[in-house]
Design a protein around this motif. Structure first.
Motif, PDB file in Angstrom:
ATOM      1  N   VAL A   1       6.087 -27.573 -44.163  1.00 11.23           N
ATOM      2  CA  VAL A   1       6.692 -28.713 -44.857  1.00 11.23           C
ATOM      3  C   VAL A   1       6.738 -28.410 -46.354  1.00 11.23           C
ATOM      4  O   VAL A   1       5.751 -27.943 -46.929  1.00 11.23           O
ATOM      5  CB  VAL A   1       5.864 -29.989 -44.605  1.00 11.23           C
ATOM      6  N   ALA A   2       7.852 -28.665 -46.988  1.00 15.41           N
ATOM      7  CA  ALA A   2       7.947 -28.488 -48.441  1.00 15.41           C
ATOM      8  C   ALA A   2       7.134 -29.570 -49.144  1.00 15.41           C
ATOM      9  O   ALA A   2       7.032 -30.708 -48.659  1.00 15.41           O
ATOM     10  CB  ALA A   2       9.397 -28.549 -48.893  1.00 15.41           C
TER      11      ALA A   2
ATOM     12  N   ALA B   1       9.692 -32.664 -45.882  1.00 13.56           N
ATOM     13  CA  ALA B   1       9.083 -32.623 -47.212  1.00 13.56           C
ATOM     14  C   ALA B   1       8.130 -33.787 -47.409  1.00 13.56           C
ATOM     15  O   ALA B   1       8.337 -34.879 -46.859  1.00 13.56           O
ATOM     16  CB  ALA B   1      10.161 -32.651 -48.294  1.00 13.56           C
ATOM     17  N   VAL B   2       7.103 -33.544 -48.194  1.00  9.81           N
ATOM     18  CA  VAL B   2       6.225 -34.596 -48.700  1.00  9.81           C
ATOM     19  C   VAL B   2       6.375 -34.600 -50.214  1.00  9.81           C
ATOM     20  O   VAL B   2       6.315 -33.550 -50.857  1.00  9.81           O
ATOM     21  CB  VAL B   2       4.756 -34.355 -48.316  1.00  9.81           C
ATOM     22  N   GLN B   3       6.576 -35.774 -50.772  1.00  9.48           N
ATOM     23  CA  GLN B   3       6.697 -35.917 -52.223  1.00  9.48           C
ATOM     24  C   GLN B   3       5.535 -36.755 -52.739  1.00  9.48           C
ATOM     25  O   GLN B   3       5.299 -37.860 -52.256  1.00  9.48           O
ATOM     26  CB  GLN B   3       8.026 -36.586 -52.593  1.00  9.48           C
TER      27      GLN B   3
ATOM     28  N   ARG C   1      14.069 -22.257 -53.480  1.00  5.96           N
ATOM     29  CA  ARG C   1      12.977 -22.466 -52.531  1.00  5.96           C
ATOM     30  C   ARG C   1      13.493 -23.324 -51.369  1.00  5.96           C
ATOM     31  O   ARG C   1      14.476 -24.061 -51.511  1.00  5.96           O
ATOM     32  CB  ARG C   1      11.766 -23.121 -53.197  1.00  5.96           C
ATOM     33  N   ARG C   2      12.816 -23.223 -50.232  1.00  2.00           N
ATOM     34  CA  ARG C   2      13.220 -23.978 -49.056  1.00  2.00           C
ATOM     35  C   ARG C   2      12.773 -25.436 -49.177  1.00  2.00           C
ATOM     36  O   ARG C   2      11.646 -25.734 -49.551  1.00  2.00           O
ATOM     37  CB  ARG C   2      12.612 -23.374 -47.791  1.00  2.00           C
TER      38      ARG C   2
ATOM     39  N   GLY D   1       2.307 -22.428 -54.963  1.00  2.00           N
ATOM     40  CA  GLY D   1       2.740 -21.956 -53.658  1.00  2.00           C
ATOM     41  C   GLY D   1       4.245 -21.956 -53.560  1.00  2.00           C
ATOM     42  O   GLY D   1       4.922 -22.742 -54.236  1.00  2.00           O
ATOM     43  N   GLN D   2       4.779 -21.094 -52.720  1.00  4.10           N
ATOM     44  CA  GLN D   2       6.228 -21.013 -52.573  1.00  4.10           C
ATOM     45  C   GLN D   2       6.806 -22.245 -51.893  1.00  4.10           C
ATOM     46  O   GLN D   2       8.023 -22.451 -51.917  1.00  4.10           O
ATOM     47  CB  GLN D   2       6.599 -19.757 -51.787  1.00  4.10           C
TER      48      GLN D   2
END
Length: 360
Positions: free
Chosen positions: A226-227, A201-203, A30-31, A299-300
């Motif tokens: 955003v991942a 990304a948001v974690q 995944r991206r 979600g991807q």
């Protein structure tokens, strides 16, 4: 992938590690910002922080190298974890293989010896100068020239998010980091940050029993490209085959202060887990695998980031990539773990104050 390096940023040679097996067939990808990584990564907190005593170094090394052998290409750590120990172990054992994985770490929450007695206290500090100093220290521990994805671990609400992200953008321009992430932020804060510099990304915590990201930030990530990286996707061990016994937790285990593990809440939460176990038996997988498959099905753009100290558990978690629960099973899980079903808040009052996430 990151550029290969086998030395520290100050020129110290990396410690040799045992030879690895030939690279396996790639795991589903995944991206993650500009990178392509395994859909399940490895959170590297457990080996030295939060759940009791650190594991022996040999066991930590075995886990890190086994993950790489198994095709994991997303390793996540933080300056806070073990107050630098997690980063140090990753640098010591994975630096020789730096071209084979994407490296994520975090700043903005570290351990500081405020009393001068050698006992560190967790401090949230998002001032630009602090973030840049923390990055330089992390680069030395990680034995790399650049960190692929660098998160603001917590938003320091005394500092405008624009200022903290601006400092991270400076680090991108200097080549010390390649992409910027945020941890435990709301959709509104994400949008403010994204206007300063693209956020990769948001974690945040996301699992069957912590579904707060569904309020807004999960959709905001999808909209902005955003991942979303889900930490504690196994409910801090509750959805594994051997759930924790709250009465037997180590004195330093952070779950002792989490309401969901308190006597007044635990029986209800354990009952929810029982229903997950029964459903996993129907599917033909373990509870952990079903819980992870549920997260990945959101979600991807969603990544799962479980942590463990045991190779067997790591391999079990990766088995979730081959579990196909089906729409009916996913819907049943949604119904069992509907927001409000788990008993107790995910953090105590101090922890809730430190995060910026939406709440049900």
């Amino acid at each position: 992938m990151a550029a290969s390096t086998s030395s520290t940023s100050d020129g110290v040679a990396a410690t040799p590690a045992q030879p690895l097996k030939a690279p396996p067939t790639p795991l589903p990808q995944r991206r993650l910002g500009p990178f392509s990584v395994s859909a399940i990564g490895l959170g590297c907190m457990n080996i030295c922080h939060a759940y009791g005593e650190p594991v022996p170094e040999a066991d930590a090394a075995r886990l890190l190298l086994a993950a790489l052998d198994a095709g994991v290409t997303h390793f996540d750590t933080a300056a806070l974890y073990g107050f630098g120990l997690s980063e140090t172990l990753i640098g010591k054992y994975l630096a020789p293989h730096r071209d084979r994985f994407v490296l994520a770490s975090k700043c903005g929450m570290t351990g500081v010896d405020l009393r001068g007695d050698g006992k560190r206290v967790r401090v949230i500090d998002g001032r630009p100068a602090t973030l840049k100093t923390t990055c330089d220290e992390a680069l030395r521990r990680l034995r790399t020239d650049a960190i692929d994805l660098y998160y603001l671990h917590r938003w320091d609400k005394r500092v405008p998010i624009e200022d903290s992200v601006g400092a991270l953008a400076d680090l991108v321009r200097e080549g010390k980091i390649r992409a910027i992430g945020l941890s435990e932020v709301s959709a509104a804060t994400l949008r403010r940050a994204h206007a300063v510099h693209p956020i990769a990304a948001v974690q945040s915590e996301y699992s069957l029993w912590t579904r707060n990201p569904e309020i807004a930030v999960l959709d905001a990530c999808r909209e902005l490209g955003v991942a979303f990286v889900a930490f504690s996707p196994l409910g801090r061990g509750v959805f594994t085959s051997t759930p924790p016994d709250p009465q037997a937790l180590h004195a330093q285990d952070i779950r002792r202060a989490m309401p969901r593990f308190a006597p007044e809440h635990w029986p209800r939460n354990l009952a929810l887990r029982t229903r997950l176990v029964a459903l996993a038996e129907q599917v033909g997988c373990t509870p952990a695998q079903l819980a992870l498959a549920w997260v990945l099905a959101r979600g991807q753009h969603v990544h799962a980031l479980p942590g463990t100290t045991r190779v067997a558990h790591l391999l079990e978690d990766l088995g979730a990539l081959h579990v196909q629960p089906g729409a009916a099973v996913l819907a049943e899980l949604d119904a069992i773990f509907v927001p409000g079903a788990p008993s107790g808040a995910r953090y105590n009052a101090q922890g809730e104050e430190e995060v910026d996430t939406e709440r049900f």
